[in-house]
Write a protein that holds these residues in place. Structure first.
Motif, PDB file in Angstrom:
ATOM      1  N   LEU A   1      23.028   5.921  12.887  1.00  4.87           N
ATOM      2  CA  LEU A   1      21.769   6.619  13.145  1.00  4.87           C
ATOM      3  C   LEU A   1      21.088   6.963  11.817  1.00  4.87           C
ATOM      4  CD1 LEU A   1      19.743   8.014  14.974  1.00  4.87           C
ATOM      5  CD2 LEU A   1      21.250  10.006  15.062  1.00  4.87           C
ATOM      6  N   TYR A   2      21.913   7.402  10.869  1.00  7.86           N
ATOM      7  CA  TYR A   2      21.373   7.764   9.550  1.00  7.86           C
ATOM      8  C   TYR A   2      20.661   6.579   8.906  1.00  7.86           C
ATOM      9  CZ  TYR A   2      21.276   8.705   4.536  1.00  7.86           C
ATOM     10  OH  TYR A   2      20.876   8.828   3.234  1.00  7.86           O
ATOM     11  N   SER A   3      21.328   5.408   8.980  1.00  5.11           N
ATOM     12  CA  SER A   3      20.747   4.228   8.326  1.00  5.11           C
ATOM     13  C   SER A   3      19.404   3.852   8.942  1.00  5.11           C
ATOM     14  CB  SER A   3      21.715   3.047   8.412  1.00  5.11           C
ATOM     15  OG  SER A   3      21.820   2.629   9.761  1.00  5.11           O
ATOM     16  N   ASN A   4      19.212   4.218  10.199  1.00  7.52           N
ATOM     17  CA  ASN A   4      17.932   3.924  10.845  1.00  7.52           C
ATOM     18  C   ASN A   4      16.888   5.005  10.589  1.00  7.52           C
ATOM     19  OD1 ASN A   4      18.541   1.426  12.136  1.00  7.52           O
ATOM     20  ND2 ASN A   4      19.844   2.563  13.565  1.00  7.52           N
ATOM     21  N   ILE A   5      17.348   6.258  10.693  1.00  5.73           N
ATOM     22  CA  ILE A   5      16.374   7.351  10.644  1.00  5.73           C
ATOM     23  C   ILE A   5      15.746   7.489   9.258  1.00  5.73           C
ATOM     24  CG2 ILE A   5      17.938   9.283  10.071  1.00  5.73           C
ATOM     25  CD1 ILE A   5      15.613   9.805  12.865  1.00  5.73           C
ATOM     26  N   VAL A   6      16.498   7.072   8.220  1.00  7.39           N
ATOM     27  CA  VAL A   6      15.916   7.174   6.872  1.00  7.39           C
ATOM     28  C   VAL A   6      14.685   6.290   6.730  1.00  7.39           C
ATOM     29  CG1 VAL A   6      17.925   7.906   5.533  1.00  7.39           C
ATOM     30  CG2 VAL A   6      17.580   5.469   6.010  1.00  7.39           C
ATOM     31  N   GLN A   7      14.565   5.304   7.613  1.00  7.75           N
ATOM     32  CA  GLN A   7      13.405   4.409   7.533  1.00  7.75           C
ATOM     33  C   GLN A   7      12.185   4.982   8.239  1.00  7.75           C
ATOM     34  OE1 GLN A   7      14.274   0.219   8.194  1.00  7.75           O
ATOM     35  NE2 GLN A   7      16.467   0.695   8.226  1.00  7.75           N
ATOM     36  N   GLY A   8      12.381   6.107   8.922  1.00  9.34           N
ATOM     37  CA  GLY A   8      11.268   6.699   9.655  1.00  9.34           C
ATOM     38  C   GLY A   8      10.527   7.726   8.821  1.00  9.34           C
ATOM     39  N   LYS A   9       9.278   7.969   9.206  1.00  5.58           N
ATOM     40  CA  LYS A   9       8.476   8.921   8.445  1.00  5.58           C
ATOM     41  C   LYS A   9       7.700   9.799   9.422  1.00  5.58           C
ATOM     42  CE  LYS A   9       4.335   8.768   5.830  1.00  5.58           C
ATOM     43  NZ  LYS A   9       3.254   7.804   5.573  1.00  5.58           N
ATOM     44  N   PRO A  10       7.893  11.116   9.328  1.00  2.57           N
ATOM     45  CA  PRO A  10       7.137  11.993  10.223  1.00  2.57           C
ATOM     46  C   PRO A  10       5.649  11.798  10.005  1.00  2.57           C
ATOM     47  CG  PRO A  10       8.868  13.206   9.103  1.00  2.57           C
ATOM     48  CD  PRO A  10       8.776  11.876   8.426  1.00  2.57           C
ATOM     49  N   ALA A  11       4.899  11.506  11.088  1.00  2.00           N
ATOM     50  CA  ALA A  11       3.487  11.167  10.934  1.00  2.00           C
ATOM     51  C   ALA A  11       2.560  12.173  11.599  1.00  2.00           C
ATOM     52  CB  ALA A  11       3.225   9.776  11.505  1.00  2.00           C
ATOM     53  N   GLY A  12       3.113  13.131  12.293  1.00  2.46           N
ATOM     54  CA  GLY A  12       2.233  14.110  12.926  1.00  2.46           C
ATOM     55  C   GLY A  12       2.953  14.846  14.044  1.00  2.46           C
ATOM     56  N   LEU A  13       2.376  15.967  14.453  1.00  2.00           N
ATOM     57  CA  LEU A  13       2.968  16.755  15.541  1.00  2.00           C
ATOM     58  C   LEU A  13       1.852  17.105  16.507  1.00  2.00           C
ATOM     59  CD1 LEU A  13       5.589  18.219  16.479  1.00  2.00           C
ATOM     60  CD2 LEU A  13       4.777  20.223  15.240  1.00  2.00           C
ATOM     61  N   SER A  14       2.070  16.751  17.747  1.00  2.00           N
ATOM     62  CA  SER A  14       1.018  17.040  18.723  1.00  2.00           C
ATOM     63  C   SER A  14       1.646  17.401  20.063  1.00  2.00           C
ATOM     64  CB  SER A  14       0.110  15.811  18.818  1.00  2.00           C
ATOM     65  OG  SER A  14      -0.319  15.616  20.123  1.00  2.00           O
TER      66      SER A  14
END
Ligand SMILES: [Zn+2]
Length: 546
Positions: free
Chosen positions: A458-471
């Motif tokens: 999961l770590y190896s995948n989540i590091v590729q994500g970027k928080p882009a907004g909260l709605s």
């Protein structure tokens, strides 16, 4: 000596020998003692409860030459005359066969004459509700101004059919159904006097079949004596009444409890070969389940069961084989079958279908049978020491997150579960900005925690994500690659990430994964809408909430 039916021979001759109606006889006795006799009485109640007998005792008591404490002496000329049916001043009219206006006119003429021997002329009109309207009107005229020497005693099984004008001129007495113990005790007295041997269980069976009518019980008893030659057995009575013995009912109910459909069918076959009435049997079987239900409720409710101690013990034993839900379900099935069986030429099929339905709970999907099945499942779960379904459902969601977190990925080192508390969900738009800033600030901590606690993939995948907004409480996580996004998106991983955000940031969000293109497209669409609005309303008044 000619044969006299028991119920005639044992017809009560005094108030005190009238069974089960003390609430009425006591009042009548007092009226006689105090010389406050009414001119019209209405005796209501189901058949065989003693209305006519009470009327006759009353006729004697008001006229007796030597009454004793409100009771007729039974020995004077008047008492004996009435007992023998030879007293012309006591007139019995059966309204069922004399319901015309002429009969009542005749009565009205007759009323004028004084009694010949008695103090009062007593008219006993049985089944008074059968009178025609014209006859009622004629009777009403007499009731409005009854001569002092007249007493009317009207008896009816259906008082609601008696006009209100008549009701209002009568003193009304309601006769109760006679209880089984009262009937049994009366039959016992008679059995002793007649030298008939019969046990309590059999007396009980007769009493129950009479449904509160002592006269019916006596006539059944009478028939039993005539076939029994000095002794009456339980089987004699059961076969004479076409009643199924308790033995048989218990056997069939056992087969139902064991869900043994083929055994049930064999038992029903046996029943029909013995010439039992199917319709009567369905009623008996329904009563059996009703007894089971009452027994199951227990406590004082058991007192309403009119059964012998022996049967009671066996029924109580049988209740252990049924849940309350399944007893109620079976009563419903049998009641429906009882209604259906009335109208078909082959009631046997209705009975067989009903019993099959009772055995095969999975056959129907109505609420009752579902409840039975749920109760069964709960029992199984409880007996195996597994948490019940209900417990799992009511657990805090975050516990589920913990479980999943521990199970799904092998711990590299000592697993420290995230300190998950139930947090406030982000749903207020005003809070979105602040919360998003918090997430951005703590995002590295979230990722590190996921790594540290063993969720390597999961770590190896989540590091590729970027928080882009909260709605609206949804955190948009942006990914470049679809396969990475898919990994994080799977519901278990999603819950893990949400769990860590919750414990580290202090509020709850839902994770919403998107590809970069989608995020850009969303933004573009949003911008387009703003631009369109600007062209319509002008730039100044547009305020956009993220
Ligand atoms: Zn007398």
């Amino acid at each position: 000596m000619s044969y006299i039916a028991l119920y005639r021979e044992w017809r009560p001759k005094t108030f005190s020998s009238i069974v089960g109606q003390e609430h009425i006889t006591q009042i009548l006795k007092n009226q006689i003692k105090q010389q406050r006799i009414a001119h019209a009485y209405l005796f209501c109640g189901t058949r065989g409860t003693g209305k006519t007998s009470t009327a006759k005792v009353m006729a004697k008591a008001v006229n007796c030459l030597h009454p004793i404490d409100g009771e007729p002496c039974g020995e004077c000329e008047i008492c004996r005359g009435i007992d023998n049916g030879n007293m012309i001043d006591v007139i019995e009219i059966d309204a069922a066969s004399n319901n015309g206006v002429d009969n009542i006119r005749e009565l009205r003429d007759d009323v004028k004459y004084l009694p010949s021997k008695c103090k009062y002329k007593v008219y006993i009109i049985d089944e008074v509700h059968m009178l025609s309207t014209a006859a009622f009107n004629a009777l009403l005229k007499t009731l409005e101004e009854p001569p002092a020497h007249i007493i009317f005693i009207l008896a009816t099984t259906e008082y609601q059919k008696v006009p209100a004008t008549i009701l209002s001129r009568c003193q009304r007495f309601d006769f109760k159904r006679i209880s089984v113990p009262d009937i049994v005790s009366r039959l016992n007295t008679i059995a002793k006097q007649e030298n008939v041997s019969i046990d309590d269980k059999t007396l009980n069976l007769i009493a129950r079949s009479a449904d509160g009518a002592l006269r019916d019980a006596l006539s059944v008893f009478d028939q039993c004596i005539s076939i029994g030659n000095g002794s009456v057995t339980y089987e004699d009575v059961a076969s004479m009444l076409g009643i199924t013995t308790d033995e048989y009912l218990i056997k069939l109910a056992d087969a139902v409890a064991e869900n043994d459909a083929s055994k049930c069918i064999i038992l029903i076959d046996e029943l029909i070969n013995n010439g039992k009435d199917v319709y009567q049997f369905i009623k008996d079987f329904t009563m059996h389940f009703r007894d089971l239900l009452v027994c199951r409720i227990g406590g004082a409710a058991v007192d309403v069961l009119n059964i012998s101690q022996e049967t009671f013990d066996r029924i109580r034993e049988q209740t252990k084989k049924f849940s309350t839900e399944s007893i109620m379900r079976n009563i419903n099935i049998l009641s429906a079958a009882e209604a259906d069986a009335k109208w078909v030429s082959q009631p046997r099929i209705i009975l067989e279908m009903a019993v099959l339905k009772m055995c095969k709970k999975e056959l129907d999907a109505d609420l009752d049978s579902l409840l039975v099945r749920v109760a069964k499942l709960e029992n199984i779960i409880n007996s195996k020491g597994v948490n019940t379904v209900v417990n799992t459902v009511t657990q805090d969601n975050s516990d589920t997150v913990k479980d999943v977190a521990v199970k799904k990925e092998k711990p590299v080192k000592e697993n420290k579960k995230p300190d998950v508390k139930k947090n406030k969900t982000v749903d207020n738009k005003q809070d979105n900005d602040q919360h998003f800033k918090d997430i951005l600030k703590k995002w590295p901590d979230v990722i590190n925690a996921i790594n540290k606690e063993g969720h390597k993939i999961l770590y190896s995948n989540i590091v590729q994500g970027k928080p882009a907004g909260l709605s609206d409480g949804a955190l948009i996580l942006e990914f470049k690659f679809g396969f990475v996004k898919k990994q994080v998106e799977n519901s278990e991983n999603k819950k893990i990430v949400e769990g860590y955000i919750s414990s580290i940031c202090g509020f709850d969000v839902r994770l919403h994964c998107k590809l970069v293109d989608e995020v850009a497209a969303d933004k573009q669409q949003g911008d387009d809408i703003v631009k369109k609005a600007e062209t319509i309303f002008g730039k100044d008044i547009i305020e956009v909430e993220e």
